[in-house]
Design an enzyme around this catalytic site. Sequence first.
Site, short mmCIF file in Angstrom:
data_model
loop_
_atom_site.label_atom_id
_atom_site.label_comp_id
_atom_site.label_asym_id
_atom_site.label_seq_id
_atom_site.Cartn_x
_atom_site.Cartn_y
_atom_site.Cartn_z
N HIS A 218 -3.26 -16.23 10.68
CA HIS A 218 -2.59 -15.02 10.21
C HIS A 218 -2.92 -13.79 11.05
O HIS A 218 -2.42 -12.71 10.78
CB HIS A 218 -2.96 -14.74 8.75
CG HIS A 218 -2.62 -15.87 7.82
ND1 HIS A 218 -1.32 -16.32 7.66
CD2 HIS A 218 -3.39 -16.64 7.03
CE1 HIS A 218 -1.32 -17.34 6.80
NE2 HIS A 218 -2.57 -17.55 6.41
N PRO B 31 0.83 -1.21 0.00
CA PRO B 31 0.00 0.00 0.00
C PRO B 31 0.86 1.25 0.00
O PRO B 31 1.88 1.31 0.67
CB PRO B 31 -0.82 -0.12 1.28
CG PRO B 31 -0.13 -1.13 2.12
CD PRO B 31 0.65 -2.02 1.21
N GLU B 32 0.47 2.24 -0.79
CA GLU B 32 1.17 3.52 -0.87
C GLU B 32 0.31 4.58 -0.18
O GLU B 32 -0.71 4.25 0.41
CB GLU B 32 1.46 3.85 -2.34
CG GLU B 32 2.25 2.73 -3.03
CD GLU B 32 2.53 3.00 -4.50
OE1 GLU B 32 2.65 4.17 -4.89
OE2 GLU B 32 2.65 2.02 -5.26
N ARG C 31 2.09 -12.27 5.24
CA ARG C 31 3.54 -12.32 4.99
C ARG C 31 4.37 -12.00 6.23
O ARG C 31 5.58 -12.20 6.24
CB ARG C 31 3.90 -11.34 3.88
CG ARG C 31 3.13 -11.54 2.57
CD ARG C 31 3.67 -12.67 1.73
NE ARG C 31 4.99 -12.38 1.22
CZ ARG C 31 5.24 -11.75 0.07
NH1 ARG C 31 4.24 -11.33 -0.68
NH2 ARG C 31 6.46 -11.55 -0.34
#
Length: 272
Positions: free
Chosen positions: A91, A2-3, A110
């Site tokens: 997760h 995400p930016e 991740r």
Amino acid sequence: MPELPEVETVRRTLGELIKGKTIDTMSITWAKIIKEPDDVEAFISLLAGQTIQEVKRRGKFLLIECDEVTLVSHLRMEGKYKMKEGEPDKHTHVRFHFTDGTELWYRDVRKFGTMHVFPKGAEFSQEPLKKLGVEPLSLDFTPSYLPAACEKTSRNIKTVLLDQSIIAGLGNIYVDEALFRSGILPERQAAYLQEEEWQRLHAEIKATLEEAVEAGGTSVRSYLNGNGEMGYFQQQLFVYGRAGEPCQRCSGPIEKTVVAGRGTHFCPVCQP
Ligand SMILES: [Zn+2]
């Protein structure tokens, strides 16, 4: 990853969900996400009893401001926040238990995300926020900022725009888009850009980010805002992810190459 527009969208939805809630305690099942303090129990004891005042953003970081401390959270590749829903899966690594019985979950497939807690106000003088460059949607980002920062660099313009210590919040998507909209080839040496190119680039960085924030960000891979909703700026992308498709300005094919070690999308006609 995400930016700025995606993190800004998460900031807004997360703020609506958790502002005013008081943290009772936390459950943490993957300690490596916690970077500061180094010890998970110390991290939890700093946050326990704190009421969330505001959720802010700096670059690609979320800042969850409490009474006395600030939690600095970076989502990296796959980090996501959501309110408790059913049972946590493997997760779900960090759970905030609020005094009203609700829970905020941080899920990260991740496990690259990071969390730092600092005394409120001290976060800006410490890693990871300390060395961040200008905030592109702030008044500090003036048309003369980038040319001044690039006077002596031998780097290309894409590499410069990805450098978080120069300008904070841009990543691969919005750099490719802003460069296309400015008509500047990503490999161009930054130090040799002309005055009118810098002006176009300044305007297009701001416009691209503002339009993307307005659209709720770009949904690539698994990005969702705090409410599990997708952004829709991908419909307004000119070059990113469009290799082989016709350019919306000149109809020639969008090309893909590698610049700054990243897949880079551009139009060889519109970005000479
Ligand atoms: Zn074109």
